[in-house]
Structures are given as C-alpha cells and as structure tokens.
Motif scaffolding. Structure first.
Motif, PDB file in Angstrom:
ATOM      1  N   GLY A  16       0.846  -1.100   0.200  1.00 22.52           N
ATOM      2  CA  GLY A  16       0.099   0.458  -0.275  1.00 22.52           C
ATOM      3  C   GLY A  16       0.723   1.022   0.043  1.00 22.52           C
ATOM      4  N   LEU A  17       2.221   0.879   0.179  1.00 24.48           N
ATOM      5  CA  LEU A  17       2.980   2.209   0.038  1.00 24.48           C
ATOM      6  C   LEU A  17       2.970   2.681  -1.733  1.00 24.48           C
ATOM      7  CD1 LEU A  17       5.787   1.304   2.909  1.00 24.48           C
ATOM      8  CD2 LEU A  17       3.277   2.897   2.667  1.00 24.48           C
ATOM      9  N   PRO A  18       3.920   3.766  -2.117  1.00 23.10           N
ATOM     10  CA  PRO A  18       3.975   4.461  -3.014  1.00 23.10           C
ATOM     11  C   PRO A  18       4.593   2.724  -4.141  1.00 23.10           C
ATOM     12  CG  PRO A  18       4.475   6.174  -2.083  1.00 23.10           C
ATOM     13  CD  PRO A  18       4.105   4.758  -0.857  1.00 23.10           C
ATOM     14  N   THR A  19       4.207   2.735  -5.313  1.00 25.47           N
ATOM     15  CA  THR A  19       4.755   1.727  -6.034  1.00 25.47           C
ATOM     16  C   THR A  19       6.116   2.375  -7.260  1.00 25.47           C
ATOM     17  OG1 THR A  19       3.283   1.155  -6.726  1.00 25.47           O
ATOM     18  CG2 THR A  19       3.631   0.342  -5.197  1.00 25.47           C
ATOM     19  N   ASP A  20       5.449   3.697  -7.826  1.00 27.50           N
ATOM     20  CA  ASP A  20       6.391   4.139  -8.655  1.00 27.50           C
ATOM     21  C   ASP A  20       7.484   4.457  -8.550  1.00 27.50           C
ATOM     22  OD1 ASP A  20       5.977   5.857  -6.941  1.00 27.50           O
ATOM     23  OD2 ASP A  20       5.092   7.334  -8.224  1.00 27.50           O
ATOM     24  N   GLY A  21       8.150   4.292  -7.030  1.00 29.62           N
ATOM     25  CA  GLY A  21       9.565   5.012  -7.213  1.00 29.62           C
ATOM     26  C   GLY A  21      10.025   3.741  -6.022  1.00 29.62           C
ATOM     27  N   PHE A  22      10.863   2.666  -6.301  1.00 35.32           N
ATOM     28  CA  PHE A  22      11.626   2.653  -4.785  1.00 35.32           C
ATOM     29  C   PHE A  22      12.952   1.917  -4.915  1.00 35.32           C
ATOM     30  CE2 PHE A  22      10.766  -1.390  -7.364  1.00 35.32           C
ATOM     31  CZ  PHE A  22      10.825  -2.423  -7.161  1.00 35.32           C
ATOM     32  N   VAL A  23      13.187   1.762  -3.403  1.00 34.91           N
ATOM     33  CA  VAL A  23      15.087   1.560  -3.665  1.00 34.91           C
ATOM     34  C   VAL A  23      15.318   0.198  -2.861  1.00 34.91           C
ATOM     35  CG1 VAL A  23      16.606   2.506  -2.372  1.00 34.91           C
ATOM     36  CG2 VAL A  23      15.975   4.254  -3.073  1.00 34.91           C
ATOM     37  N   LYS A  31      26.002   0.871  11.590  1.00 34.60           N
ATOM     38  CA  LYS A  31      26.241   1.345   9.904  1.00 34.60           C
ATOM     39  C   LYS A  31      24.832   1.516   9.637  1.00 34.60           C
ATOM     40  CE  LYS A  31      30.845  -0.559  10.171  1.00 34.60           C
ATOM     41  NZ  LYS A  31      31.803  -1.709  10.046  1.00 34.60           N
ATOM     42  N   MET A  32      24.141   0.507  10.382  1.00 32.40           N
ATOM     43  CA  MET A  32      22.493   0.120   9.879  1.00 32.40           C
ATOM     44  C   MET A  32      22.201   1.524   9.852  1.00 32.40           C
ATOM     45  SD  MET A  32      19.017  -1.997  10.959  1.00 32.40           S
ATOM     46  CE  MET A  32      19.625  -3.470  11.086  1.00 32.40           C
ATOM     47  N   LYS A  33      22.234   2.302  10.611  1.00 34.61           N
ATOM     48  CA  LYS A  33      21.661   3.830  10.565  1.00 34.61           C
ATOM     49  C   LYS A  33      22.072   4.620   9.733  1.00 34.61           C
ATOM     50  CE  LYS A  33      20.868   4.372  15.658  1.00 34.61           C
ATOM     51  NZ  LYS A  33      20.792   4.821  16.848  1.00 34.61           N
ATOM     52  N   LYS A  34      23.599   4.652   9.142  1.00 32.81           N
ATOM     53  CA  LYS A  34      23.706   4.787   8.504  1.00 32.81           C
ATOM     54  C   LYS A  34      23.364   5.311   7.204  1.00 32.81           C
ATOM     55  CE  LYS A  34      28.375   6.800   6.403  1.00 32.81           C
ATOM     56  NZ  LYS A  34      28.800   5.840   5.649  1.00 32.81           N
ATOM     57  N   LEU A  41      20.918   3.223   6.196  1.00 38.77           N
ATOM     58  CA  LEU A  41      19.477   4.148   6.042  1.00 38.77           C
ATOM     59  C   LEU A  41      18.776   5.900   6.660  1.00 38.77           C
ATOM     60  CD1 LEU A  41      17.607   1.745   8.552  1.00 38.77           C
ATOM     61  CD2 LEU A  41      17.232   1.972   6.189  1.00 38.77           C
ATOM     62  N   SER A  42      19.962   6.510   6.884  1.00 35.14           N
ATOM     63  CA  SER A  42      20.419   7.895   6.616  1.00 35.14           C
ATOM     64  C   SER A  42      20.016   8.390   5.405  1.00 35.14           C
ATOM     65  CB  SER A  42      20.991   8.552   8.051  1.00 35.14           C
ATOM     66  OG  SER A  42      20.398   8.198   9.249  1.00 35.14           O
ATOM     67  N   GLU A  43      20.775   7.836   4.681  1.00 36.59           N
ATOM     68  CA  GLU A  43      21.542   8.193   3.422  1.00 36.59           C
ATOM     69  C   GLU A  43      20.332   7.941   2.108  1.00 36.59           C
ATOM     70  OE1 GLU A  43      24.716   5.310   2.176  1.00 36.59           O
ATOM     71  OE2 GLU A  43      26.150   7.412   4.266  1.00 36.59           O
ATOM     72  N   LEU A  44      18.909   7.419   2.706  1.00 35.58           N
ATOM     73  CA  LEU A  44      17.865   7.333   1.607  1.00 35.58           C
ATOM     74  C   LEU A  44      16.741   8.083   1.910  1.00 35.58           C
ATOM     75  CD1 LEU A  44      17.905   2.879   2.214  1.00 35.58           C
ATOM     76  CD2 LEU A  44      19.029   4.357   0.178  1.00 35.58           C
ATOM     77  N   THR A  61       9.607   4.306  -1.383  1.00 40.98           N
ATOM     78  CA  THR A  61       9.699   3.780  -0.901  1.00 40.98           C
ATOM     79  C   THR A  61      11.345   2.700  -0.233  1.00 40.98           C
ATOM     80  OG1 THR A  61       7.375   3.299  -1.421  1.00 40.98           O
ATOM     81  CG2 THR A  61       8.350   1.382  -0.405  1.00 40.98           C
ATOM     82  N   ILE A  62      11.047   3.061   0.696  1.00 47.67           N
ATOM     83  CA  ILE A  62      12.463   2.124   1.029  1.00 47.67           C
ATOM     84  C   ILE A  62      12.331   0.101   1.663  1.00 47.67           C
ATOM     85  CG2 ILE A  62      14.281   2.005   2.474  1.00 47.67           C
ATOM     86  CD1 ILE A  62      14.058   5.196   2.741  1.00 47.67           C
TER      87      ILE A  62
END
Ligand code: SAM
Length: 230
Positions: free
Chosen positions: A124-131, A142-145, A147-150, A156-157
């Motif tokens: 149900g989240l936007p599907t027109d562009g995703f990463v 490292k995970m935080k870093k 994710l922060s870059e996104l 949608t991530i």
C-alpha cells in the motif's frame, strides 16, 4: 556452440507460484545449479523433475563458476535456481551471470516470484519508485548510516530482514525516519501465515513488541514522513 544459462525463479512459499515455462526449462535442461541441494530436491521431486544437481552457494560460488561455465561451453543447458525466489536477488547468482555475460554465453532470465516485488505491491506504499537494499548492514550504527542516506529520495525503501532482528530494526527505523513515518512488514508472503503489518512506525513497533511469537520471513518497507510532506 555453447549452451544457455537459464535463470529461473522458484516459489517463495506457495508451490503453485512457478510458471509453466520454468517447469518446462527445468525438465529439459542438462544440469541444475542450486543453493542447497536438499532444499531443491524437495521442490523438484514435487514437480517430478529428476536432473543432475550442482551446488552453487555463497561459500563455493567462486570455484563453481568456472565448472559451470565449462559445462556451458560444452553445449550443456544449465538452469540456475536458488532456495526460493529469484536467483541473484540477495541470493547467489550474480557472479555466474556476470561471467556468462562477459564470456558471450547466452542467458535467459525468466520472470517470477520474488519477495521484494510481492511485498512492495501489497504494502500500500508508493510503487512508482522504490529503492531495494537487500539485507542491511547488521551493526546498528552502520544500519543507521545506511538508512539515513535514503531519506529524502521520495521513494519507498525496501529491504529484507530476519525475524530475530525485526524489533530492533524497526526501532532503528523509528530513530532514522521518525515514528510517524509509514512502515509495512510483509511477513510469510504466499504462505499460510501471510500478513501485512501496516501503520506508522510507532503503531507497528507497539504491535510487534506485544507479540509473543513473531516467526517467519520478513520484508520491511518504509515511506519516510519527510517524503510524504514534500
Ligand atoms: N531471492 C529471494 C527473492 O527473490 O525474494 C530472496 C532470498 S533472501 C536469501 C531471503 C530473504 O527474502 C528472507 O530473509 C526474507 O527477508 C525475504 N523473503 C523470502 N521469502 C519470503 C516470504 N515468503 N515472505 C517474506 N519475506 C520473504
């Protein structure tokens, strides 16, 4: 003339999610390269397919590539499958496909099951562009870093996560994206306990924190509040 390397998706849960073309190619090929031979034997015997198997997984893929390329140069048709879903998507495959392409060997990729697309479409989240990030780095910093870059991409991530890390990961997502950002946890897709847990990060965190048994496979999807407000 060399053979063809077929890249064939297999079900991510429901065994009906395999195409007629995939079954025909599996039945007609000379050799199947698979991750865990025991796992693939279960799938193949369900469809009454009996073919020579060669294991191809993360720890032996470097030396297996040469052996499989030799078979292809001998004119054998080889099918690459993984334990579930599409080979190459957070699964072994890339190195073999790259080598085949570089050596001029014909490759054919079949469309089919993959958790990332199934989860995205159902979220149900936007599907027109995703990463799509595959599996994130495990260490919280490292995970935080990563994710922060996104933040701020307006997309949608999507990433894969294991059940024993899901709560901590959602907590980190809250710190990075804010507790009012939208999240969806797509769990056990195509299986008996399939579930889409949707809401704000705060709502979903509270929900899963209170559950006693949160088993299964997960895809995490996030749409940042910052992007919603643009
Ligand atoms: N190649 C596969 C694909 O195309 O989706 C992915 C393989 S990766 C090693 C396995 C991860 O995919 C799991 O840890 C989980 O995050 C996700 N996954 C696979 N099957 C799933 C399912 N049925 N439901 C939810 N997530 C799934």
């Amino acid at each position: 003339m060399s053979g063809i390397l077929y890249i064939v998706p297999t079900p991510i849960g429901n065994l009906e999610d395999i195409t007629l073309r995939a079954l025909r190619i599996l039945k007609d090929c000379d050799l199947i390269a698979c991750e865990d031979t025991r796992q693939s034997l279960k799938l193949l015997s369900y469809f009454e397919i009996s073919k020579p198997l060669i294991s191809f997984y993360s720890y032996n893929q470097q030396y297996r590539v040469g052996q499989i390329i030799d078979k292809l140069f001998d004119g054998k048709n080889v099918v690459l499958i993984s334990d579930a879903g599409t080979p190459g998507i957070s699964d072994p495959g890339y190195i073999l496909i790259k080598e085949a392409v570089e050596k001029g060997i014909k490759t054919e990729v079949l469309p089919g099951a993959s958790a990332v697309i199934t989860a995205l479409v159902g979220s149900g989240l936007p599907t027109d562009g995703f990463v799509f990030c595959g599996f994130l780095k495990r260490k919280p910093g490292k995970m935080k870093k990563e994710l922060s870059e996104l933040i701020g991409l307006g997309k949608t991530i999507v990433f894969y996560e294991s059940p024993h890390r899901i709560l901590k990961t959602v907590e980190i997502c809250s710190e990075v994206f804010g507790e009012e950002s939208k999240i969806c946890l797509a769990r056990e897709l195509t299986k008996k306990f399939e579930e889409f847990i949707r809401g704000t990060i705060k709502e979903v965190f509270t929900d899963i924190k209170n559950r006693k048994n949160l088993f299964g496979e997960f895809v995490v999807l996030i749409y940042s509040k910052e992007d919603t407000e643009k």
